[in-house]
Each structure stands twice: as structure tokens, then as C-alpha cells.
Scaffold this active site. Structure first.
Site, PDB file in Angstrom:
ATOM      1  N   MET A  30       3.859  24.152  21.998  1.00 27.85           N
ATOM      2  CA  MET A  30       5.086  23.446  22.378  1.00 27.85           C
ATOM      3  C   MET A  30       6.288  24.392  22.253  1.00 27.85           C
ATOM      4  SD  MET A  30       4.625  19.491  21.415  1.00 27.85           S
ATOM      5  CE  MET A  30       5.003  19.570  19.701  1.00 27.85           C
ATOM      6  N   LEU A  33       8.152  29.653  19.328  1.00 32.34           N
ATOM      7  CA  LEU A  33       6.994  30.396  18.815  1.00 32.34           C
ATOM      8  C   LEU A  33       7.274  31.120  17.504  1.00 32.34           C
ATOM      9  CD1 LEU A  33       5.719  31.927  22.178  1.00 32.34           C
ATOM     10  CD2 LEU A  33       4.999  29.800  21.070  1.00 32.34           C
ATOM     11  N   HIS A  34       6.261  31.128  16.640  1.00 27.60           N
ATOM     12  CA  HIS A  34       6.337  31.846  15.365  1.00 27.60           C
ATOM     13  C   HIS A  34       5.009  32.553  15.139  1.00 27.60           C
ATOM     14  CE1 HIS A  34       3.951  28.512  13.901  1.00 27.60           C
ATOM     15  NE2 HIS A  34       4.911  27.660  14.217  1.00 27.60           N
ATOM     16  N   GLY A  36       2.506  31.824  13.472  1.00 25.36           N
ATOM     17  CA  GLY A  36       1.328  30.937  13.552  1.00 25.36           C
ATOM     18  C   GLY A  36       0.785  30.907  14.976  1.00 25.36           C
ATOM     19  N   HIS A  37       1.687  30.756  15.947  1.00 31.97           N
ATOM     20  CA  HIS A  37       1.263  30.776  17.356  1.00 31.97           C
ATOM     21  C   HIS A  37       0.692  32.156  17.702  1.00 31.97           C
ATOM     22  CE1 HIS A  37       4.655  27.721  17.500  1.00 31.97           C
ATOM     23  NE2 HIS A  37       3.640  27.030  17.973  1.00 31.97           N
ATOM     24  N   GLN A  61       3.442  12.596  22.931  1.00 36.46           N
ATOM     25  CA  GLN A  61       2.877  12.670  21.580  1.00 36.46           C
ATOM     26  C   GLN A  61       3.914  12.445  20.476  1.00 36.46           C
ATOM     27  OE1 GLN A  61       1.647  16.914  22.099  1.00 36.46           O
ATOM     28  NE2 GLN A  61       2.230  17.111  19.958  1.00 36.46           N
ATOM     29  N   SER A 186       7.160  25.098  13.668  1.00 35.11           N
ATOM     30  CA  SER A 186       8.412  25.131  14.445  1.00 35.11           C
ATOM     31  C   SER A 186       9.463  24.255  13.772  1.00 35.11           C
ATOM     32  CB  SER A 186       8.164  24.640  15.868  1.00 35.11           C
ATOM     33  OG  SER A 186       7.149  25.409  16.466  1.00 35.11           O
TER      34      SER A 186
HETATM   35  P1  AMP Z   1       2.691  23.524  18.308  1.00 33.24           P
HETATM   36  O1  AMP Z   1       3.544  24.406  19.161  1.00 33.24           O
HETATM   37  O2  AMP Z   1       3.303  23.143  17.008  1.00 33.24           O
HETATM   38  O3  AMP Z   1       2.118  22.359  19.085  1.00 33.24           O
HETATM   39  O4  AMP Z   1       1.447  24.414  17.917  1.00 33.24           O
HETATM   40  C1  AMP Z   1       0.665  25.055  18.892  1.00 33.24           C
HETATM   41  C2  AMP Z   1      -0.602  25.553  18.244  1.00 33.24           C
HETATM   42  O5  AMP Z   1      -0.267  26.466  17.201  1.00 33.24           O
HETATM   43  C3  AMP Z   1      -1.421  24.426  17.609  1.00 33.24           C
HETATM   44  O6  AMP Z   1      -2.794  24.653  17.860  1.00 33.24           O
HETATM   45  C4  AMP Z   1      -1.085  24.562  16.153  1.00 33.24           C
HETATM   46  O7  AMP Z   1      -2.121  24.079  15.305  1.00 33.24           O
HETATM   47  C5  AMP Z   1      -0.945  26.069  16.023  1.00 33.24           C
HETATM   48  N1  AMP Z   1      -0.144  26.402  14.842  1.00 33.24           N
HETATM   49  C6  AMP Z   1       1.083  25.902  14.497  1.00 33.24           C
HETATM   50  N2  AMP Z   1       1.479  26.382  13.307  1.00 33.24           N
HETATM   51  C7  AMP Z   1       0.488  27.208  12.878  1.00 33.24           C
HETATM   52  C8  AMP Z   1       0.305  28.010  11.713  1.00 33.24           C
HETATM   53  N3  AMP Z   1       1.216  28.064  10.727  1.00 33.24           N
HETATM   54  N4  AMP Z   1      -0.842  28.721  11.616  1.00 33.24           N
HETATM   55  C9  AMP Z   1      -1.782  28.688  12.598  1.00 33.24           C
HETATM   56  N5  AMP Z   1      -1.663  27.950  13.724  1.00 33.24           N
HETATM   57  C10 AMP Z   1      -0.555  27.223  13.867  1.00 33.24           C
END
Ligand code: AMP
Length: 282
Positions: A30, A33-34, A36-37, A61, A186
Site C-alpha cells: 500500500m 515504503l520502508h 519491511g517492504h 480493507q 507505514s
Molecule cells: P502494507 O503496505 O502495509 O500493506 O504491506 C505490504 C506488505 O509488506 C505486506 O505483505 C506486509 O506484511 C509487509 N510488511 C509490512 N511491514 C513489514 C515488516 N516490518 N516486515 C516485513 N514485512 C512487512
């Protein structure tokens, strides 16, 4: 890096790549980006010939309109990050592209939608699965990457993809944390420094729970200690703390009968909702 906003141009590009025998890895996000992404990209890029990332803040969602409104958006910066990372392609559609009309389909996700996140965010997973299945069907990648930080989301997507016989490998990627343990999200962008400290309650609770279990404390006693600990943290509002089987996500009473378990927690710091989990192989 190729940037696509429309379905037709994306499909043409993917067809060309597939015709040339290229293996596609897909990383749905979504945006905002950090690291984790980027961990998902780090796994996809070496595993596939082409990595496609999507950026779409999925309205279906969000169970609270305010949360959708306040969700951080930063597509310019995101595109620069992806370019720098050598991502091959980005799909960044508008809402009308993903939802040209109100969706007729609704997934019934059974018990998995009635525990933890499902219970506290009614309709959330219906929206997640709807958008993920749309994207997977459109892209039909070889591999798709999801963070284990969202363990319930990962489990639901994996099971749905299996049930629908979708020919995509769903791959889970370990949670990336700040040095102090705070899981990257995020939503952390909406926390000030003091709130970030309070946000550490999730990680510390998981640590406390794990330590107590490993010392032989019963599941019930361990849960009591964690709930009590959370209650003492000013500014932290616990939503749930659960100990579940890692595969089924069903709550458990005794760890001895399981190979792999997960401690899962959610709570609010101000109006920012945070989640985290520890997966423990026994
Ligand atoms: P989001 O943009 O929050 O929907 O996340 C996109 C993808 O990144 C999803 O599969 C999340 O589970 C994954 N994600 C988000 N934060 C982390 C994190 N800290 N470590 C690993 N994956 C992450």
C-alpha cells in the site's frame, strides 16, 4: 523501471515477459515504503527474472474511513525507492481501475475472519482478500511475497490461494524491526518519538510472553502476566493478546501439543493501531 497505471498495458508487458520465459515475482504493497517492504523485494529480486511491485491503498480493507483518510501516501518517494532498488516494474492503479464497479464478490473466510484482526476489524480481510485475489489473477506471478508481520493476512491469503487452485507460490518474509524491536509499519510515520516508545509495548509484551512460556509458565498464567504488563503502560490500549497454533491460528491452551505457535498482539497508541507477533518453533 516500467510504471503502469492501467490494466491493459500491464497485461501486455507481463505477456511479453512470460512469452520470453521470464519468471515473475510480485510484491503487493500500500506504499509509504520502508525497510519491511524492501525485505520482500530483497527476496523477490534474486528469486525471479522480473519483480513487479504494486502500490495501491485499498479502500475496501479499511473498516474505519478515518484510518483510510489518514493512511500515509507518498508515491513520488516510493517510486524513487523502487527505482533505486532496481525493481523492474510498478503497478500503481487508481481506485476505478481496480474497482470499475462495486464488487459483486465477497469472500466468506470462516473462522479465520472471526478471531484476532478479523474480530477487531470487521470486513478488513474480506477487502484484503478481494484485492489480493484480483491482483494475483491479473498478474499471475510465479511467486508472491507477503510479510509475516501480518501473520493472519498471510495465513488467509495462503489458504485462499490454495482453495482456489491459483498457480502462485505464496512466500512469507520475516518481520523487519527497528534496532529496539519496534516492527516497521507505514503507520509508525504517524507516531511521535514518545508514542514510538509506547509502541514498544507490543514487542516487550511478546518478549515477556515468550520468556515466561519458555520458563514453563502455563498459557493462561503467561497471558495474565502480559495483560497486566500492558495495563501498566501509560498511553497503550491493548486490543488483544493471543497464543495460537501457527498454521491454523486457533487459540491454544497448552504448548506441548504443537510444533509451532505464534504470540499475536494488537493495540492502540493514540489513534494509531499497531500489530506484531512472534512465531516460535518448538
Ligand atoms: P502494507 O503496505 O502495509 O500493506 O504491506 C505490504 C506488505 O509488506 C505486506 O505483505 C506486509 O506484511 C509487509 N510488511 C509490512 N511491514 C513489514 C515488516 N516490518 N516486515 C516485513 N514485512 C512487512
Amino acid at each position: 523501471m516500467r510504471i503502469f497505471k492501467e490494466v491493459s498495458s500491464l497485461k501486455n508487458y507481463l505477456q511479453q515477459q512470460k512469452n520470453a520465459g521470464k519468471k515473475i515475482g510480485f510484491v503487493p504493497t500500500m506504499g509509504s515504503l520502508h525497510q519491511g517492504h524492501l525485505a520482500l523485494l530483497n527476496q523477490s529480486i534474486p528469486d525471479n527474472d522480473i519483480t513487479l511491485c504494486s502500490i495501491f491503498v485499498n479502500p475496501t480493507q479499511f473498516n474505519k474511513p478515518k484510518d483510510y483518510e489518514l493512511y500515509p501516501r507518498n508515491s513520488k518517494e516510493d517510486l524513487a525507492i523502487l527505482e533505486e532498488k532496481n525493481c523492474d516494474a510498478v503497478f500503481i492503479p487508481d481506485e476505478d481501475t481496480i474497482y470499475p464497479q462495486k464488487s459483486l464478490i465477497q469472500f466468506d473466510l470462516g473462522y479465520l475472519d472471526q478471531i484476532m484482526e478479523g474480530l477487531h476489524r470487521p470486513g478488513h480481510f474480506k477487502g484484503v482478500v478481494l484485492v489480493v485475489i484480483k491482483l494475483l489473477n491479473l498478474i499471475l506471478p510465479e511467486n508472491a511475497y507477503f510479510g509475516l508481520k501480518d501473520l493472519q493476512q498471510f495465513t488467509i491469503i495462503k489458504k485462499t490461494v490454495e482453495e482456489l487452485f491459483l498457480p502462485v507460490n505464496i512466500i512469507g518474509v520475516n518481520t523487519v524491526r527497528e534496532e529496539n524491536g519496534l516492527a516497521l509499519s507505514s503507520r509508525n510515520k504517524r507516531l511521535d518519538n514518545q508514542q514510538k516508545e509506547i509502541g514498544l509495548t507490543l514487542f516487550k509484551s511478546l518478549q515477556l510472553g515468550k520468556e515466561n512460556l519458555m520458563r514453563g509458565e502455563s498459557v493462561n498464567k503467561m497471558k495474565e502476566s502480559v495483560v497486566e504488563y500492558c495495563g501498566k503502560q501509560d498511553g497503550f490500549d491493548l486490543e488483544y493478546f493471543e497464543i495460537v497454533n501457527r498454521e491454523t491460528l486457533m487459540p491454544i491452551q497448552q504448548i506441548s501439543e504443537h510444533n509451532s505457535i505464534a504470540l499475536c498482539i494488537a493495540g492502540n497508541v493514540g489513534d494509531v493501531r499497531l500489530i506484531d507477533n512472534f512465531i516460535i518453533d518448538l
